[in-house]
Design an enzyme around this catalytic site. Structure first.
Site, PDB file in Angstrom:
ATOM      1  N   GLU A   1     -77.981  24.082 -54.403  1.00 43.05           N
ATOM      2  CA  GLU A   1     -77.679  23.709 -53.025  1.00 43.05           C
ATOM      3  C   GLU A   1     -78.607  22.588 -52.573  1.00 43.05           C
ATOM      4  OE1 GLU A   1     -78.377  27.416 -51.047  1.00 43.05           O
ATOM      5  OE2 GLU A   1     -80.552  27.281 -51.216  1.00 43.05           O
TER       6      GLU A   1
ATOM      7  N   ASP B   1     -85.223  24.738 -44.140  1.00 46.69           N
ATOM      8  CA  ASP B   1     -84.226  23.680 -44.370  1.00 46.69           C
ATOM      9  C   ASP B   1     -84.513  22.420 -43.547  1.00 46.69           C
ATOM     10  OD1 ASP B   1     -83.003  25.821 -45.738  1.00 46.69           O
ATOM     11  OD2 ASP B   1     -81.752  26.301 -44.011  1.00 46.69           O
TER      12      ASP B   1
END
Length: 464
Positions: free
Chosen positions: A354, A188
């Site tokens: 997401e 991420d």
């Protein structure tokens, strides 16, 4: 809660991640990167793994390539503590102790494995050498005995000190691939730039159920050589309302301060996730919880409250994007830590899962996101364009996806940065760690991202 470090004094608060080949580590330090470990009292013999077991065997220029690979390790962020280290093999396994025997295994991500695979450096028996103590059994050290590697209780004797001391050497099998950008398991990545320097803020990976507790910051002037600035926020001591699930940080600058937006979970067993914000005077922290409570609570809106991202437009207005399953955006107030709930808007495009990310180029706004599940090799990045930060959005296609021929699976949860003063763009993303990664053992890569003349984004070919 994360187990406290047994060697907090060895925190990686500064210093480059790379060291010139052939330069030995200073006593009680262990620089990250690809290395081989030579025995102090048996020169020419190196730590290696053979049939899963850790051994000490001779290695020479004439040794087989497999032997050289087996005697090469990557020093990475400690799986159990950022103040210590783990040793990853070239085939993606980790050196760990089990029943006091050293062996290599795949990282299962549970707390027992992480502790067994984490070691802390001590002074070696001679100048320039080091000894590795166990993170979870600090009275024990790695030593060679009858050509095997064992975790034995430390003895203050010349023989034991010599048997447990090693010199860091240039790797027998040097790294040939471009990635990962920083050694170890991270995901991420939020890549940005402040004052002409690049900053990378990733999730610390390698935890079962993504239960990591802290964030680190890295910085670079060239996107190649990175400085590790250590832990910038730890849910354990720094966040009263969260103690795990430290996911997907994003940092924005305004008002002379730096704001870290992050996801956090409560006590283990509680699957609720919330979004918080922390503030610091420097992009490398330390950050402090700005509110003492979540900025967005679980259940406050539909979809999971994770993956915050902030985009600041040319007029200075900042927008907060977030959500899994549903994408939302809201203008932030000037204080960067509040917003008007009445202005929250749903902007979920087809295929969205997401990891929303927004950028602007030539008056076109680009809304980007990840599709599918991060545990799937089909995790990928798609995008849309629109006339404002709020849309409406027109889906354009896929920017980044797997490249099985190069061993690249699950590339996604990205961020994009423009080289200051240029039209050169880079995309940071995570992928399954090569070669033995999965949805919780991921690594960070960076590639160029280019645009066509009509403003559409060219598909990115991920590099190994």
């Amino acid at each position: 809660m994360r187990i406290p470090s047994v060697l907090a004094v060895l925190a990686l608060s500064a210093g480059p991640l790379t060291v010139s080949p052939g330069v030995s580590a200073a006593a009680a330090t262990l620089p990250a990167g690809v290395r081989s470990f030579e025995s102090v009292n048996q020169p020419g013999s190196y730590v290696r793994h053979q049939e899963s077991l850790g051994r000490l065997t001779p290695v020479t220029a004439g040794s087989s390539q497999q032997t050289k690979l087996d005697a090469t390790f990557t020093v990475v962020n400690g799986l159990a503590s950022p103040s210590c280290y783990s040793l990853q093999t070239r085939n993606g396994l980790f050196l760990r102790h089990r029943d006091w025997r050293l062996r290599v295994d795949a990282n299962t991500g549970d707390s027992a494995f992480r502790a067994d695979a984490t070691f802390c450096p001590q002074d070696g028996s001679v100048a320039g050498s080091l000894s590795l103590s166990s993170y979870n059994y600090p009275a024990r050290r790695i030593r060679h005995r009858d050509s095997g590697l064992w975790l034995d209780t430390y003895q203050d004797s010349p023989n034991f000190r010599a048997d447990s001391s090693f010199r860091l050497k240039s790797p027998w099998a040097p790294k040939v691939n471009k990635g990962p950008v920083v050694p170890g398991l991270f995901a991420d990545p939020h890549l940005t730039s402040f004052n002409g320097r690049y900053y990378l803020y990733p999730t610390t990976d390698g935890y079962a159920s993504w239960s990591g507790t802290y964030y680190k910051a890295f910085s670079s002037t060239d996107l190649v050589n990175w400085t590790d600035h250590g832990v910038i926020l730890d849910h354990g001591p720094d966040v009263s309302w969260a103690d795990n699930s430290a996911w997907a940080p994003a940092v924005a600058a305004k008002n002379g301060s730096y704001y870290l937006y992050f996801s956090g979970g409560l006590a283990r067993g509680d699957t609720s996730k919330h979004i918080g914000v922390a503030v610091a005077d420097s992009p490398t922290g330390p950050f402090r919880d700005a509110l003492g409570r979540p900025l967005i609570r679980s259940g406050q809106y539909t979809g999971q409250a994770i993956d915050p991202m902030v985009f600041t437009d040319d007029d200075g207005q900042s927008y907060l994007y977030w959500g899994q399953g549903a994408a939302r955006v809201v203008p932030l107030n000037p204080d960067m830590v509040s917003f008007d709930p009445a202005r929250v808007r749903v902007i979920t495009p087809p295929g969205y899962n997401e990891a929303a990310f927004v950028l602007k180029r030539n008056d076109i706004y680009y809304f980007m996101w990840s599709e599918n599940d991060t545990r799937s090799e089909d995790y990928r990045v798609a995008y849309a364009t629109g006339p404002t930060p709020l849309g409406p959005w027109t889906k354009r296609g896929i920017v980044l996806q797997k490249r099985l021929g190069a061993g690249i699976k699950g590339p996604g949860h990205h961020s994009v940065v423009r080289a200051p003063g240029t039209d050169t763009w880079h995309i940071a993303y995570h992928r399954f760690a090569i070669p033995a990664g999965n949805g919780t053992n991921r690594e960070v890569a960076i590639d160029r991202m280019e645009f066509n003349a009509d403003g559409t984004i060219r598909p990115v070919v991920p590099t190994p």
